[in-house]
Design an enzyme around this catalytic site. Sequence first.
Site, short mmCIF file in Angstrom:
data_model
loop_
_atom_site.label_atom_id
_atom_site.label_comp_id
_atom_site.label_asym_id
_atom_site.label_seq_id
_atom_site.Cartn_x
_atom_site.Cartn_y
_atom_site.Cartn_z
N ASP A 57 45.28 -16.27 -4.08
CA ASP A 57 45.80 -15.35 -5.07
C ASP A 57 47.21 -14.94 -4.59
O ASP A 57 47.57 -15.16 -3.43
CB ASP A 57 44.87 -14.14 -5.15
N LYS A 112 41.12 -19.14 -12.74
CA LYS A 112 41.42 -19.36 -11.32
C LYS A 112 40.45 -20.37 -10.71
O LYS A 112 40.86 -21.24 -9.94
CB LYS A 112 41.39 -18.04 -10.56
N ARG A 167 49.21 -4.57 -20.76
CA ARG A 167 50.28 -4.24 -19.82
C ARG A 167 51.58 -4.97 -20.16
O ARG A 167 52.67 -4.39 -20.09
CB ARG A 167 49.82 -4.60 -18.40
N GLU A 202 52.14 -5.87 -6.60
CA GLU A 202 51.59 -6.28 -7.89
C GLU A 202 52.81 -6.54 -8.77
O GLU A 202 53.54 -5.61 -9.13
CB GLU A 202 50.70 -5.21 -8.49
N ASN A 211 39.01 -10.57 -10.32
CA ASN A 211 39.32 -11.81 -11.05
C ASN A 211 39.44 -13.01 -10.11
O ASN A 211 39.68 -14.13 -10.56
CB ASN A 211 40.58 -11.65 -11.90
N ASP A 245 49.29 -11.68 -5.98
CA ASP A 245 49.50 -10.24 -5.90
C ASP A 245 48.51 -9.59 -4.93
O ASP A 245 47.30 -9.80 -5.01
CB ASP A 245 49.34 -9.60 -7.28
N SER A 249 47.65 -17.28 -9.92
CA SER A 249 47.98 -15.87 -10.09
C SER A 249 47.78 -15.41 -11.52
O SER A 249 48.11 -16.13 -12.47
CB SER A 249 49.44 -15.63 -9.67
N GLY A 250 47.28 -14.18 -11.64
CA GLY A 250 47.26 -13.52 -12.93
C GLY A 250 48.61 -12.93 -13.23
O GLY A 250 48.80 -12.31 -14.28
N ASP A 291 41.81 -10.95 -3.48
CA ASP A 291 41.46 -9.55 -3.24
C ASP A 291 40.80 -8.86 -4.42
O ASP A 291 40.19 -7.81 -4.26
CB ASP A 291 42.73 -8.76 -2.88
#
Length: 412
Positions: free
Chosen positions: A198, A331, A243, A207, A357, A200, A286-287, A354
Amino acid sequence: MSASQIPPATAVPGDDVPTLLVKIFGKDRPGITAGLFETLAAYSVDVVDIEQVVTRGRITLCALVTAPSPGQGSAEGDLRATVHGWAESMNLQAEIISGRGDNRPRGTGRSHVTVLGHPLTAETTAAIAAAITATGGNIDRIFRLAKYPVTAVEFAVSGAETASLRSVLAPEAAQLGVDVAVVAAGLQRRAQRLVVMDVDSTLIQDEVIELFAAHAGCEAEVAEVTAAAMRGELDFEQSLHARVELLGGLDASVVEAVRKEVRLTPGARTLVRTLKRLGYQVGVVSGGFTQVTDALQEELGLDFASANTLEIVDGKLTGRVTGDIVDRAGKARLLRSFAHRAGVPLAQTVAIGDGANDLDMLNAAGLGVAFNAKPVVREAAHTAVNVPFLDTVLYLLGITREEVEAAETHVG
């Protein structure tokens, strides 16, 4: 040499074969090992096992050898006297114990238990050792992997199943405030050849969407939604759209500003560089956004990178993302895709993350590592690391700090 000329292999001593355990202790110096075996060579004994360790300049050398033949009269007595005499001449201590056969067979079910402490206390070590014993496990060997930035030691354990060890040691470690990783022993551990992370709060300290939000003046609002999504309280895709919508109207020049604000996690560069030197392939999912991950891929030399993409029209962020959403299921799907492209079986992959997701990806990998993760993730992952140094993941793969430093020195 032809097949007919190859001498037959010496049989492993049976339980009834007399053996001697020769133990040497004292100040280490060059020539001790050679000197002991030169002394033993005069008695034509076979070497069954050897173990040697040096701690703060003090050597402990153990040699399990066959006893001299009974037909040699007082040969065993002579051997004992000679070894003691040699040890005394070297200012060493010697102990010789009679017995029969080889070491007892190790129990089935073998695991590596890696303990990370900052510091690692005697109380913690006692508790971990007692917990291993309580599962029916036996500690066969202990050695240090690293002394900084954390103390990392590895226990080789037999006689207990990996899953049982993990279930017992995880709550014990949480109570003690240390990290304990339990992985199955065997070739699979060394064969893990793809690491996917991941981004962030894992590869980087930030983030990314919050960095963008700071430029849009809505950082607090975005941070609240992000935290809820990472705890698994909100659907990730819905929270992402909500967001990103708040970023609509930002000038595209903010992308370069955010790239400069990104901070790598301590140890991230060392982790990636060491893995690459060992022949691993390394990727990120990554999201967050390709506007940042593409730059990280170039900077770190990553093999794979995938993330969401912020839509930009006429030099402005539209408040939307384009393409397929990289969410929890995405992911895991990307991990499988990267493994296929790398030619690596899924069982030989490592995933690090972490947030909630990341869970599907962590569970799909051969080894899933929760890095400074939320409680729900720590409980579900194969193992957890809660120190702020990403390169400690190397210790879970059996790579020592000395090996990392040697690679840095020789490759530059």
